[in-house]
Design a protein around this motif. Structure first.
Motif, short mmCIF file in Angstrom:
data_model
loop_
_atom_site.label_atom_id
_atom_site.label_comp_id
_atom_site.label_asym_id
_atom_site.label_seq_id
_atom_site.Cartn_x
_atom_site.Cartn_y
_atom_site.Cartn_z
N LYS A 77 0.85 -1.19 -0.04
CA LYS A 77 -0.05 -0.03 0.01
C LYS A 77 0.86 1.20 0.03
CE LYS A 77 -4.08 -1.84 1.91
NZ LYS A 77 -5.18 -1.45 2.96
N PRO A 78 0.56 2.44 -0.83
CA PRO A 78 1.26 3.70 -0.99
C PRO A 78 1.46 4.13 0.29
CG PRO A 78 -0.65 3.69 -2.06
CD PRO A 78 -0.70 2.28 -1.75
N THR A 79 2.43 4.88 0.91
CA THR A 79 2.45 5.50 1.94
C THR A 79 1.54 7.01 1.78
OG1 THR A 79 4.64 6.76 1.20
CG2 THR A 79 4.83 4.77 2.86
N VAL A 80 0.95 7.20 2.90
CA VAL A 80 0.08 8.74 2.65
C VAL A 80 0.80 9.93 2.59
CG1 VAL A 80 -1.78 9.85 3.80
CG2 VAL A 80 -1.67 7.42 3.87
N LYS A 81 0.72 10.74 1.58
CA LYS A 81 1.43 11.87 1.63
C LYS A 81 0.29 13.11 1.02
CE LYS A 81 5.67 9.66 -0.03
NZ LYS A 81 6.68 9.81 -1.13
N SER A 82 0.80 14.29 1.11
CA SER A 82 -0.10 15.10 0.50
C SER A 82 0.01 15.38 -1.02
CB SER A 82 0.23 16.65 1.05
OG SER A 82 1.63 17.14 1.02
N ASP A 83 1.11 15.22 -1.42
CA ASP A 83 1.31 15.11 -2.99
C ASP A 83 2.36 14.38 -3.30
OD1 ASP A 83 1.23 16.40 -5.53
OD2 ASP A 83 2.99 17.67 -5.20
N ALA A 92 -10.36 9.30 -2.99
CA ALA A 92 -10.61 10.18 -1.84
C ALA A 92 -11.87 9.81 -1.12
CB ALA A 92 -11.28 11.56 -2.34
N GLU A 93 -12.36 9.99 -0.04
CA GLU A 93 -13.58 9.63 1.09
C GLU A 93 -14.85 9.99 0.28
OE1 GLU A 93 -13.54 7.58 3.55
OE2 GLU A 93 -11.18 7.66 3.39
N SER A 94 -14.61 11.12 -0.71
CA SER A 94 -15.92 11.43 -1.48
C SER A 94 -16.43 10.66 -2.39
CB SER A 94 -15.67 12.77 -1.85
OG SER A 94 -14.70 12.95 -2.87
N SER A 95 -15.47 9.77 -2.81
CA SER A 95 -15.94 8.63 -3.75
C SER A 95 -17.12 7.92 -3.33
CB SER A 95 -14.96 7.85 -4.31
OG SER A 95 -14.48 7.08 -3.42
N CYS A 96 -17.38 7.74 -2.15
CA CYS A 96 -18.42 6.81 -1.39
C CYS A 96 -19.88 7.59 -1.73
CB CYS A 96 -18.03 6.72 -0.03
SG CYS A 96 -16.59 5.68 0.20
N SER A 172 -6.89 10.50 -21.47
CA SER A 172 -6.51 11.46 -20.58
C SER A 172 -7.99 12.26 -20.11
CB SER A 172 -5.59 12.54 -21.39
OG SER A 172 -6.36 13.06 -22.49
N ILE A 173 -8.77 12.41 -20.82
CA ILE A 173 -10.02 13.12 -20.41
C ILE A 173 -10.54 12.29 -19.45
CG2 ILE A 173 -12.23 14.09 -20.94
CD1 ILE A 173 -11.12 14.59 -23.78
N VAL A 174 -10.74 10.80 -19.57
CA VAL A 174 -11.57 10.16 -18.60
C VAL A 174 -10.77 9.89 -17.44
CG1 VAL A 174 -12.44 7.69 -18.03
CG2 VAL A 174 -12.74 8.85 -20.24
N GLU A 175 -9.24 10.01 -17.50
CA GLU A 175 -8.35 9.79 -16.08
C GLU A 175 -8.53 11.21 -15.40
OE1 GLU A 175 -3.70 8.45 -15.40
OE2 GLU A 175 -4.16 9.79 -17.08
N GLU A 176 -8.71 12.33 -16.26
CA GLU A 176 -8.88 13.64 -15.49
C GLU A 176 -10.18 13.66 -14.69
OE1 GLU A 176 -9.81 18.06 -16.97
OE2 GLU A 176 -8.00 16.99 -17.95
N TRP A 177 -11.18 13.00 -15.25
CA TRP A 177 -12.45 12.90 -14.65
C TRP A 177 -12.57 11.89 -13.42
CZ3 TRP A 177 -16.25 9.07 -14.14
CH2 TRP A 177 -17.58 9.42 -13.86
N LEU A 178 -11.99 10.83 -13.61
CA LEU A 178 -11.76 10.06 -12.65
C LEU A 178 -11.14 10.59 -11.25
CD1 LEU A 178 -11.03 6.59 -14.24
CD2 LEU A 178 -13.13 7.03 -12.92
N GLN A 179 -10.03 11.39 -11.53
CA GLN A 179 -9.39 12.16 -10.33
C GLN A 179 -10.12 13.14 -9.80
OE1 GLN A 179 -5.43 13.39 -11.94
NE2 GLN A 179 -4.43 11.63 -11.72
#
Length: 183
Positions: A77-83, A92-96, A172-179
Motif C-alpha cells: 500500500k502506498p504511503t500517505v502523502k499530501s502530494d 478520496a473519501e468523497s467517492s463513496c 486522458s480526459i477520462v483519467e482527469e474525470w476520475l481524479q
C-alpha cells in the motif's frame, strides 16, 4: 566418421515390422549437433570441496540483506502523502457518495485502457472494474466527455462484466474525470 560436436546415427529401415533384406537395407544418416557446456569442457582445477564450502547462518542481522533482494509477493500500500511526484492520487473519501464505484487495479492505478486497432485508425478507450449503477456512470461520463470535446461521444456499456467502451481516444480526459471525482 564423427567430428567433434556431431553425433552420427545409422538406422535400418523396417517394412511392416520386419527388417528389409541386406540388399534392400537403406542407411539414413542424421546429423545432430551436440555442444559441451563450458563447465563440462573445462578440466577441474581441484577437488569440488574447494568450491562448494557453504556456511549456514541463522543470524537475523544477515538475513535482512537477503530479504531486500527477494521479490515482493504483493504490491504494498502506498504511503500517505499530501502530494506525489508522479501526479498519482489515492482514492478520496468523497467517492463513496456516488451510486457507482470504479475499483483500482492491483497496482493502485485506474483500470483505464486504450486499444488501438487497424493500423491506428480505430481507437477505443475502455474503463473496467465498475461497481454499482453503471448507467449513472454512463450518463455522468457521457455528459462530461461531450462538454469537453464539443461533439457526440459514443459509449457502449457491458453491464455484466462492468465495462464501458468509449469510441475514440479519450484516455486522458477520462483519467482527469476520475481524479476530479475522487475515484
Amino acid at each position: 566418421m564423427a567430428s567433434r560436436g556431431l553425433a552420427i546415427r545409422c538406422l535400418q529401415i523396417k517394412k511392416f515390422g520386419q527388417l528389409l533384406p541386406s540388399c534392400q537395407t537403406v542407411h539414413v544418416i542424421s546429423v545432430q549437433p551436440t555442444r559441451d557446456s563450458s563447465y563440462r569442457s573445462n578440466k577441474p582445477i581441484g577437488p569440488p570441496s574447494l568450491y562448494t564450502d557453504v556456511e549456514i547462518s541463522t543470524s537475523p542481522e544477515e538475513w535482512k540483506f537477503v530479504e531486500r533482494l527477494l521479490p515482493k509477493t504483493f504490491v504494498p500500500k502506498p504511503t500517505v502523502k499530501s502530494d506525489y511526484p508522479s501526479g498519482w492520487k489515492p482514492p478520496a473519501e468523497s467517492s463513496c457518495s456516488h451510486p457507482y464505484y470504479v475499483e483500482r487495479n492491483r497496482n493502485h492505478m485506474y483500470p483505464l485502457y486504450l486499444k488501438i486497432q487497424g493500423r491506428g485508425e480505430k481507437k477505443t478507450t475502455k474503463l473496467k472494474h465498475i461497481h454499482g449503477d453503471i448507467w449513472a456512470l454512463h450518463d455522468d461520463l457521457k455528459k462530461y466527455l461531450e462538454e469537453r470535446s464539443k461533439k457526440y461521444v459514443f459509449l457502449q456499456i457491458q453491464e455484466v462484466s462492468g465495462h464501458i467502451n468509449i469510441k475514440g481516444d479519450h484516455f486522458s480526459i477520462v483519467e482527469e474525470w476520475l481524479q476530479d471525482n475522487g475515484f
